[in-house]
Design a protein around this motif. Structure first.
Motif, mmCIF file in Angstrom:
data_model
loop_
_atom_site.group_PDB
_atom_site.id
_atom_site.type_symbol
_atom_site.label_atom_id
_atom_site.label_comp_id
_atom_site.label_asym_id
_atom_site.label_seq_id
_atom_site.Cartn_x
_atom_site.Cartn_y
_atom_site.Cartn_z
ATOM 1 N N ALA A 1 37.716 60.685 47.206
ATOM 2 C CA ALA A 1 39.158 60.954 47.274
ATOM 3 C C ALA A 1 39.621 60.983 48.730
ATOM 4 C CB ALA A 1 39.493 62.263 46.570
ATOM 5 N N GLY A 2 38.835 61.609 49.586
ATOM 6 C CA GLY A 2 39.174 61.636 51.008
ATOM 7 C C GLY A 2 39.203 60.250 51.608
ATOM 8 N N PHE A 3 38.237 59.413 51.246
ATOM 9 C CA PHE A 3 38.201 58.033 51.742
ATOM 10 C C PHE A 3 39.438 57.265 51.289
ATOM 11 C CE2 PHE A 3 37.313 53.558 50.994
ATOM 12 C CZ PHE A 3 36.884 53.153 52.245
ATOM 13 N N VAL A 4 39.779 57.379 50.016
ATOM 14 C CA VAL A 4 40.937 56.653 49.478
ATOM 15 C C VAL A 4 42.225 57.116 50.156
ATOM 16 C CG1 VAL A 4 42.343 56.309 47.397
ATOM 17 C CG2 VAL A 4 39.864 56.080 47.279
ATOM 18 N N PHE A 5 42.380 58.421 50.342
ATOM 19 C CA PHE A 5 43.605 58.925 50.965
ATOM 20 C C PHE A 5 43.677 58.574 52.450
ATOM 21 C CE2 PHE A 5 43.505 61.935 47.272
ATOM 22 C CZ PHE A 5 44.584 61.359 46.625
ATOM 23 N N ARG A 6 42.537 58.536 53.137
ATOM 24 C CA ARG A 6 42.534 58.143 54.554
ATOM 25 C C ARG A 6 42.901 56.674 54.731
ATOM 26 N NH1 ARG A 6 37.861 61.146 54.650
ATOM 27 N NH2 ARG A 6 36.570 59.276 54.659
ATOM 28 N N VAL B 1 42.971 50.252 51.031
ATOM 29 C CA VAL B 1 41.694 50.548 50.375
ATOM 30 C C VAL B 1 41.071 49.235 49.907
ATOM 31 C CG1 VAL B 1 40.580 51.743 48.462
ATOM 32 C CG2 VAL B 1 42.497 52.807 49.640
ATOM 33 N N PRO B 2 39.829 48.967 50.283
ATOM 34 C CA PRO B 2 39.168 47.716 49.885
ATOM 35 C C PRO B 2 38.630 47.798 48.440
ATOM 36 C CG PRO B 2 37.692 49.019 51.240
ATOM 37 C CD PRO B 2 38.992 49.774 51.170
ATOM 38 N N TYR B 3 39.531 47.647 47.463
ATOM 39 C CA TYR B 3 39.125 47.836 46.064
ATOM 40 C C TYR B 3 38.065 46.832 45.617
ATOM 41 C CZ TYR B 3 42.599 51.434 45.352
ATOM 42 O OH TYR B 3 43.307 52.597 45.431
ATOM 43 N N ASP B 4 38.133 45.608 46.129
ATOM 44 C CA ASP B 4 37.095 44.643 45.743
ATOM 45 C C ASP B 4 35.724 45.065 46.257
ATOM 46 O OD1 ASP B 4 38.592 42.833 44.199
ATOM 47 O OD2 ASP B 4 39.382 41.882 46.003
ATOM 48 N N GLU B 5 35.683 45.597 47.473
ATOM 49 C CA GLU B 5 34.423 46.101 48.027
ATOM 50 C C GLU B 5 33.929 47.299 47.220
ATOM 51 O OE1 GLU B 5 32.949 48.472 51.985
ATOM 52 O OE2 GLU B 5 34.555 47.014 52.221
ATOM 53 N N LEU B 6 34.852 48.194 46.872
ATOM 54 C CA LEU B 6 34.480 49.359 46.068
ATOM 55 C C LEU B 6 33.976 48.927 44.695
ATOM 56 C CD1 LEU B 6 37.399 51.824 46.912
ATOM 57 C CD2 LEU B 6 35.058 51.881 47.775
ATOM 58 N N GLU B 7 34.614 47.925 44.128
ATOM 59 C CA GLU B 7 34.173 47.421 42.819
ATOM 60 C C GLU B 7 32.778 46.820 42.926
ATOM 61 O OE1 GLU B 7 33.660 46.654 39.028
ATOM 62 O OE2 GLU B 7 35.299 47.851 39.833
ATOM 63 N N HIS B 8 32.533 46.100 43.995
ATOM 64 C CA HIS B 8 31.208 45.526 44.208
ATOM 65 C C HIS B 8 30.149 46.622 44.316
ATOM 66 C CE1 HIS B 8 27.855 43.912 46.640
ATOM 67 N NE2 HIS B 8 28.041 42.838 45.885
ATOM 68 N N THR C 1 42.557 56.104 40.047
ATOM 69 C CA THR C 1 41.781 55.162 40.846
ATOM 70 C C THR C 1 41.239 54.036 39.977
ATOM 71 O OG1 THR C 1 41.220 56.910 42.405
ATOM 72 C CG2 THR C 1 39.860 54.940 42.471
ATOM 73 N N LEU C 2 40.860 54.361 38.748
ATOM 74 C CA LEU C 2 40.434 53.298 37.828
ATOM 75 C C LEU C 2 41.564 52.300 37.597
ATOM 76 C CD1 LEU C 2 38.421 55.163 35.042
ATOM 77 C CD2 LEU C 2 37.563 53.401 36.584
ATOM 78 N N VAL C 3 42.749 52.807 37.330
ATOM 79 C CA VAL C 3 43.896 51.936 37.052
ATOM 80 C C VAL C 3 44.273 51.130 38.294
ATOM 81 C CG1 VAL C 3 46.352 51.908 36.456
ATOM 82 C CG2 VAL C 3 44.781 53.382 35.201
ATOM 83 N N THR C 4 44.343 51.790 39.446
ATOM 84 C CA THR C 4 44.703 51.095 40.684
ATOM 85 C C THR C 4 43.668 50.040 41.029
ATOM 86 O OG1 THR C 4 45.784 53.091 41.484
ATOM 87 C CG2 THR C 4 45.282 51.408 43.120
ATOM 88 N N SER D 1 42.323 44.592 41.992
ATOM 89 C CA SER D 1 41.104 43.810 42.111
ATOM 90 C C SER D 1 41.415 42.322 41.923
ATOM 91 C CB SER D 1 40.093 44.258 41.059
ATOM 92 O OG SER D 1 38.974 43.410 41.065
ATOM 93 N N HIS D 2 40.630 41.487 42.577
ATOM 94 C CA HIS D 2 40.768 40.045 42.379
ATOM 95 C C HIS D 2 40.113 39.615 41.062
ATOM 96 C CE1 HIS D 2 41.620 40.176 46.712
ATOM 97 N NE2 HIS D 2 42.421 39.172 46.405
ATOM 98 N N ASN D 3 39.374 40.520 40.461
ATOM 99 C CA ASN D 3 38.693 40.231 39.205
ATOM 100 C C ASN D 3 39.180 41.223 38.143
ATOM 101 O OD1 ASN D 3 36.980 39.124 37.390
ATOM 102 N ND2 ASN D 3 35.109 39.578 38.517
ATOM 103 N N THR D 4 40.480 41.255 37.932
ATOM 104 C CA THR D 4 41.110 42.240 37.061
ATOM 105 C C THR D 4 40.546 42.223 35.645
ATOM 106 O OG1 THR D 4 43.128 42.109 38.353
ATOM 107 C CG2 THR D 4 43.337 42.993 36.137
ATOM 108 N N GLU D 5 40.321 41.052 35.112
ATOM 109 C CA GLU D 5 39.844 40.945 33.725
ATOM 110 C C GLU D 5 38.484 41.617 33.543
ATOM 111 O OE1 GLU D 5 38.792 37.319 30.782
ATOM 112 O OE2 GLU D 5 40.697 37.162 31.855
ATOM 113 N N GLU D 6 37.582 41.387 34.480
ATOM 114 C CA GLU D 6 36.244 41.991 34.382
ATOM 115 C C GLU D 6 36.308 43.513 34.538
ATOM 116 O OE1 GLU D 6 32.065 42.094 36.829
ATOM 117 O OE2 GLU D 6 33.214 40.233 36.860
#
Length: 140
Positions: free
Chosen positions: A46-51, A56-63, A103-106, A111-116
């Motif tokens: 949560a701190g990382f996301v708010f900072r 926020v690199p959501y694709d990196e987080l998803e990876h 965060t799941l919804v965002t 994400s560039h891979n929304t369907e997955e």
């Protein structure tokens, strides 16, 4: 034999130490901490996301496995919130489950891979929905 208060305080020290270790951790380390059940890992995320709000690199987080980690946390909704989120603060008990869901919804929408990502969420969300509907949990 140590008093009950001393035994209780030892758990708090371990929790604070774990939170300090994750305070400057990379997202991948934080996500591994969530998978490993480290106390304070979700607060560190949560701190990382708010900072990094807005960048926020959501694709990196998803990876790194953020979707699975958040679902794993939320699927523990039948346990006490203090044991799941590693905190006893009333404020955290209200905000952290909400943070996980948002965060799941965002992550899914950005994400560039929304369907997955949406497919992973759909596959893993049913235990959370059961807690919300059947048990009428206050925080979920």
């Amino acid at each position: 034999m140590p008093s009950r208060k001393k035994l209780k305080d030892k758990g708090k020290g371990k929790q604070k130490r774990g939170m300090r270790q994750l305070a400057n951790a990379t997202p991948a380390e934080i996500i591994r901490g969530i998978h490993g059940g480290k106390p304070g890992a979700i607060r560190a995320l949560a701190g990382f996301v708010f900072r990094h709000e807005g960048s926020v690199p959501y694709d990196e987080l998803e990876h790194d496995g953020i979707t699975e980690a958040l679902l794993k946390i939320l699927q523990r909704c039948d346990e006490s919130l203090a044991s799941v989120f590693g905190s006893t603060s009333d404020r955290d008990m209200v905000l952290l489950p909400s943070f996980c869901l948002s965060t799941l919804v965002t992550g899914a929408t950005k994400s560039h891979n929304t369907e997955e990502v949406c497919s992973k969420i759909a596959d893993g969300i049913s235990p959370v929905i059961k807690c919300m509907v059947h048990e009428r949990r206050v925080f979920f």
